[in-house]
Design a protein around this motif. Sequence first.
Motif, mmCIF file in Angstrom:
data_model
loop_
_atom_site.group_PDB
_atom_site.id
_atom_site.type_symbol
_atom_site.label_atom_id
_atom_site.label_comp_id
_atom_site.label_asym_id
_atom_site.label_seq_id
_atom_site.Cartn_x
_atom_site.Cartn_y
_atom_site.Cartn_z
ATOM 1 N N GLN A 185 -10.916 -24.819 -32.550
ATOM 2 C CA GLN A 185 -9.457 -24.906 -32.356
ATOM 3 C C GLN A 185 -8.917 -26.300 -32.670
ATOM 4 O O GLN A 185 -9.569 -27.298 -32.396
ATOM 5 C CB GLN A 185 -9.075 -24.483 -30.932
ATOM 6 N N THR A 186 -7.723 -26.345 -33.256
ATOM 7 C CA THR A 186 -7.089 -27.634 -33.577
ATOM 8 C C THR A 186 -5.644 -27.658 -33.070
ATOM 9 O O THR A 186 -4.796 -28.310 -33.658
ATOM 10 C CB THR A 186 -7.067 -27.865 -35.105
ATOM 11 N N GLN A 187 -5.372 -26.923 -31.989
ATOM 12 C CA GLN A 187 -3.961 -26.905 -31.546
ATOM 13 C C GLN A 187 -3.715 -27.598 -30.216
ATOM 14 O O GLN A 187 -2.568 -27.870 -29.874
ATOM 15 C CB GLN A 187 -3.419 -25.478 -31.515
ATOM 16 N N LEU A 188 -4.766 -27.908 -29.465
ATOM 17 C CA LEU A 188 -4.579 -28.551 -28.163
ATOM 18 C C LEU A 188 -5.577 -29.692 -27.971
ATOM 19 O O LEU A 188 -6.746 -29.567 -28.332
ATOM 20 C CB LEU A 188 -4.787 -27.533 -27.032
ATOM 21 N N ASN A 189 -5.103 -30.778 -27.381
ATOM 22 C CA ASN A 189 -5.988 -31.866 -26.964
ATOM 23 C C ASN A 189 -5.867 -32.062 -25.453
ATOM 24 O O ASN A 189 -4.763 -32.048 -24.913
ATOM 25 C CB ASN A 189 -5.643 -33.172 -27.686
ATOM 26 N N PHE A 190 -7.015 -32.242 -24.796
ATOM 27 C CA PHE A 190 -7.079 -32.306 -23.335
ATOM 28 C C PHE A 190 -7.495 -33.709 -22.893
ATOM 29 O O PHE A 190 -8.520 -34.220 -23.344
ATOM 30 C CB PHE A 190 -8.134 -31.315 -22.816
ATOM 31 N N ASP A 331 -7.400 -28.563 -14.319
ATOM 32 C CA ASP A 331 -6.596 -29.797 -14.389
ATOM 33 C C ASP A 331 -5.992 -30.030 -15.766
ATOM 34 O O ASP A 331 -6.620 -30.622 -16.637
ATOM 35 C CB ASP A 331 -7.416 -31.022 -13.968
ATOM 36 N N PHE A 332 -4.745 -29.579 -15.921
ATOM 37 C CA PHE A 332 -4.127 -29.603 -17.244
ATOM 38 C C PHE A 332 -2.810 -30.365 -17.272
ATOM 39 O O PHE A 332 -1.882 -29.994 -17.988
ATOM 40 C CB PHE A 332 -3.952 -28.168 -17.736
ATOM 41 N N ALA A 333 -2.729 -31.434 -16.490
ATOM 42 C CA ALA A 333 -1.496 -32.223 -16.449
ATOM 43 C C ALA A 333 -1.341 -33.089 -17.703
ATOM 44 O O ALA A 333 -0.277 -33.651 -17.943
ATOM 45 C CB ALA A 333 -1.473 -33.092 -15.197
ATOM 46 N N HIS A 334 -2.441 -33.206 -18.476
ATOM 47 C CA HIS A 334 -2.396 -34.049 -19.682
ATOM 48 C C HIS A 334 -2.939 -33.289 -20.888
ATOM 49 O O HIS A 334 -3.876 -33.730 -21.543
ATOM 50 C CB HIS A 334 -3.197 -35.337 -19.470
ATOM 51 N N VAL A 335 -2.345 -32.121 -21.153
ATOM 52 C CA VAL A 335 -2.726 -31.344 -22.337
ATOM 53 C C VAL A 335 -1.571 -31.448 -23.327
ATOM 54 O O VAL A 335 -0.416 -31.259 -22.955
ATOM 55 C CB VAL A 335 -2.960 -29.856 -21.985
ATOM 56 N N PHE A 336 -1.897 -31.776 -24.591
ATOM 57 C CA PHE A 336 -0.854 -31.995 -25.591
ATOM 58 C C PHE A 336 -1.130 -31.192 -26.851
ATOM 59 O O PHE A 336 -2.286 -30.994 -27.225
ATOM 60 C CB PHE A 336 -0.773 -33.489 -25.946
ATOM 61 N N PRO A 337 -0.046 -30.759 -27.516
ATOM 62 C CA PRO A 337 -0.232 -30.092 -28.805
ATOM 63 C C PRO A 337 -0.872 -31.065 -29.801
ATOM 64 O O PRO A 337 -0.707 -32.279 -29.670
ATOM 65 C CB PRO A 337 1.192 -29.725 -29.247
ATOM 66 N N SER A 338 -1.598 -30.514 -30.751
ATOM 67 C CA SER A 338 -2.364 -31.356 -31.661
ATOM 68 C C SER A 338 -2.527 -30.623 -32.980
ATOM 69 O O SER A 338 -2.252 -29.423 -33.066
ATOM 70 C CB SER A 338 -3.731 -31.614 -31.028
ATOM 71 N N ASN A 339 -2.969 -31.317 -34.007
ATOM 72 C CA ASN A 339 -3.346 -30.617 -35.233
ATOM 73 C C ASN A 339 -4.749 -31.010 -35.678
ATOM 74 O O ASN A 339 -5.134 -30.838 -36.823
ATOM 75 C CB ASN A 339 -2.322 -30.864 -36.354
ATOM 76 N N THR A 340 -5.498 -31.568 -34.726
ATOM 77 C CA THR A 340 -6.896 -31.937 -35.030
ATOM 78 C C THR A 340 -7.808 -31.428 -33.918
ATOM 79 O O THR A 340 -7.347 -31.114 -32.821
ATOM 80 C CB THR A 340 -7.070 -33.474 -35.083
ATOM 81 N N LYS A 341 -9.081 -31.371 -34.207
ATOM 82 C CA LYS A 341 -10.056 -31.044 -33.156
ATOM 83 C C LYS A 341 -9.975 -32.093 -32.059
ATOM 84 O O LYS A 341 -9.682 -33.259 -32.329
ATOM 85 C CB LYS A 341 -11.476 -31.073 -33.741
ATOM 86 N N ASP A 342 -10.304 -31.681 -30.844
ATOM 87 C CA ASP A 342 -10.310 -32.618 -29.713
ATOM 88 C C ASP A 342 -11.678 -33.312 -29.667
ATOM 89 O O ASP A 342 -12.561 -32.933 -28.908
ATOM 90 C CB ASP A 342 -10.044 -31.843 -28.416
ATOM 91 N N GLU A 343 -11.823 -34.337 -30.511
ATOM 92 C CA GLU A 343 -13.141 -34.964 -30.670
ATOM 93 C C GLU A 343 -13.647 -35.621 -29.387
ATOM 94 O O GLU A 343 -14.835 -35.634 -29.110
ATOM 95 C CB GLU A 343 -13.125 -35.990 -31.819
#
Length: 362
Positions: A185-190, A331-343
């Motif tokens: 997935q490349t739509q969310l970064n945690f 715990d998802f208070a800091h989840v942001f949309p993204s266009n890259t893998k969450d490396e």
Amino acid sequence: NASLLGILQHPDGTVLKQLQPPPRGPREQEFYNKVYDPDCCDRILLELRKYLPKYFGVWSPPTAPNDTYLKLEDVTRKFNKPCIMDVKIGQKSYDPYASVEKIQQQVSKYPLMEEIGFLVLGMRVYHVSSDSYEMQNQHYGRSLTKETVKDGISKFFHSGYCLRKDVVAASIQKIEKILEWFEGQTQLNFYASSLLIVYEGSCQATTVRLSDVTLAEKRGVPKGLLSGGDLLEYNNNIHVINSTENGKIEASVSKGLSKFYALHKKACSKRHHSQLSLKVENLEQDNVWKSRTCIAQEHLNGNVLPQLEKVFYHMPAETKESANVEVRMIDFAHVFPSNTKDEGYIYGLKNLITVLQNILDN
């Protein structure tokens, strides 16, 4: 006290997590709403649901309508003696919009986050030998170095008698599934998000009279396997205490325990969360035969062993295969949309899997 941030247990089997102040609380609520939207048809988000607690919307107490709580599945509920570990995952525990002060504060709390990719925020381990819990808070996790992190985490899987390698193996399998999701997935970064790992710590059995044939039949157990007319009904791990004078097996009876969901967090410190626990009925597990059975050898009297072996011989095969373990993202208070893998998250998961694999191999 509703104004204190905390995890409340609701008698209906959910937990209530008070919404944090903006922007964090609304962001977490928005994340859950998006993933659990009934009209959601995004394959990635639908699969993500498998790795989260179920979400039942928000709730406010009638007495304080402005206090909002997320209503979530209590992942610990099905366990008799839940052992719980909370591990923050990722190389950064601050999000891309954090202030310089916030970044410095987070980095100084645990400088190794960048290098190790995870941080133990707390654990609660049931010790069979003493019938008590050992607790560790986030200071314990922060004291771990690259050299000590393996031993520090292996403590979570130790029952007081033995290292629960079955649980370590099952945890690895479940974390690998989450890693697969992240790789695809490349739509969310945690950021500053956690894994909650829960397993059954009890090595206890409840003794059931054989006259209760219906129960014996329901469990699919041949009658008369144990002398003295008693049948042992297994919770996850059996721990036979001793044989009494009259030859009956005395098994410790599971004691209902009000469970708490999380050791949660800054819980102890900053915001003085309360850990409020409403009394919850202890539910019988769906399938008491489900999980691997391990007997503390030293507690078996000679003549009991062959009889117990007969029981194991008749156990359905699937009961032996894997420990009853839950691994969920929380715990998802800091989840942001993204266009890259969450490396950063991927790095942390891989490192955690490596540490668990090392615990298993040694």
